[in-house]
Write a protein that holds these residues in place. Structure first.
Motif, PDB file in Angstrom:
ATOM      1  N   HIS A   1      -7.548  12.900  -5.186  1.00  0.00           N
ATOM      2  CA  HIS A   1      -6.185  12.361  -4.491  1.00  0.00           C
ATOM      3  C   HIS A   1      -5.005  12.031  -5.344  1.00  0.00           C
TER       4      HIS A   1
ATOM      5  N   PRO B   1       0.816  -1.201  -0.100  1.00  0.00           N
ATOM      6  CA  PRO B   1       0.138  -0.137  -0.004  1.00  0.00           C
ATOM      7  C   PRO B   1       0.751   1.238  -0.093  1.00  0.00           C
ATOM      8  N   LYS B   2       0.276   2.333  -0.690  1.00  0.00           N
ATOM      9  CA  LYS B   2       1.159   3.534  -0.974  1.00  0.00           C
ATOM     10  C   LYS B   2       0.861   4.249   0.424  1.00  0.00           C
ATOM     11  N   ASN B   3       1.653   4.956   0.897  1.00  0.00           N
ATOM     12  CA  ASN B   3       1.604   6.092   1.965  1.00  0.00           C
ATOM     13  C   ASN B   3       1.947   7.527   1.604  1.00  0.00           C
ATOM     14  N   ASP B   4       2.074   7.791   0.171  1.00  0.00           N
ATOM     15  CA  ASP B   4       2.414   8.908  -0.188  1.00  0.00           C
ATOM     16  C   ASP B   4       1.191   9.540  -1.047  1.00  0.00           C
ATOM     17  N   ILE B   5      -0.083   9.461  -0.724  1.00  0.00           N
ATOM     18  CA  ILE B   5      -1.256   9.956  -1.264  1.00  0.00           C
ATOM     19  C   ILE B   5      -1.531  11.346  -0.610  1.00  0.00           C
ATOM     20  N   LYS B   6      -1.953  12.094  -1.321  1.00  0.00           N
ATOM     21  CA  LYS B   6      -2.391  13.533  -0.568  1.00  0.00           C
ATOM     22  C   LYS B   6      -3.662  13.999  -1.568  1.00  0.00           C
TER      23      LYS B   6
ATOM     24  N   GLU C   1      -0.710  11.265  -5.991  1.00  0.00           N
ATOM     25  CA  GLU C   1       0.724  11.091  -5.333  1.00  0.00           C
ATOM     26  C   GLU C   1       1.416  12.189  -5.080  1.00  0.00           C
ATOM     27  N   LYS C   2       2.312  12.262  -3.945  1.00  0.00           N
ATOM     28  CA  LYS C   2       2.861  13.515  -3.664  1.00  0.00           C
ATOM     29  C   LYS C   2       3.835  13.505  -4.789  1.00  0.00           C
TER      30      LYS C   2
END
Length: 197
Positions: free
Chosen positions: A102, A89-94, A104-105
């Protein structure tokens, strides 16, 4: 003593063989090796042809065996000891501050980019329709419905072309996006460490 005896014995055998030969008698029946020389036929060199190598079909570089399921999974997901390619799972979603979608950073918002791309293509279509496909040497000013020309001196409008869009300007499409900067370029040749960027 023995070599002399052997020599005399050999002389007597030679004399006996010559006498038999002179009088027409056959030689004594002894065991003897017989060799018949036969001429072997010379092999004619065969002409080289591509058919000898290829045969009935071409040999293609194809796999001879099917890949096992274990190897397929290892190529797809890797191994934990070396390269682990499992879905993480990706943690760099803003959340985009403009549209709320939404993304990605460190990447552009896909929704905003699609809107800008669509608006740009409409502007390019209007420019192509009015000015043709000839190269545009001068600046183009885009005016939307309900907008008027800004108050500028005549030198500002010299050589510029005006394109009118038949709809209102979108809220997110700022007027400053198509305007050039008003800051004059610097003429100084000294470079300070703070002015490098």
């Amino acid at each position: 003593m023995i070599p002399r005896f052997t020599h005399v014995l050999q002389l007597m055998k030679n004399v006996e063989r010559n006498l038999f030969h002179m009088f027409g008698y056959h030689p004594p029946k002894e065991l003897a090796l017989a060799y018949v020389h036969e001429k072997k036929p010379v092999a004619i060199p065969k002409k080289f042809s591509l058919k000898d190598i290829v045969g009935d079909g071409f040999l293609l570089a194809v796999p001879k065996f099917r890949r096992t399921i274990e190897k397929k999974l290892k190529r797809k997901f890797g191994t934990p000891e070396y390269v682990w390619k499992m879905l993480v799972p990706k943690n760099d979603i803003k959340v985009c501050q403009t549209c709320g979608h939404h993304h990605e950073k460190r990447r552009l918002c896909e929704n905003c980019y699609t809107k800008i791309k669509k608006e740009t293509e409409e502007i390019q279509g209007q420019i192509k329709e009015k000015l043709g496909i000839n190269p545009i040497e001068h600046d183009v000013v885009v005016l939307y419905k309900g907008e008027t020309l800004p108050d500028q001196p005549k030198e500002f409008w010299k050589g510029k072309r005006i394109i009118e869009m038949k709809k209102e300007r979108p809220q997110w499409f700022s007027k400053n996006l198509l305007e050039k900067t008003t800051q004059q370029p610097s003429k100084s040749t000294d470079v300070k460490p703070t002015d490098l960027a």
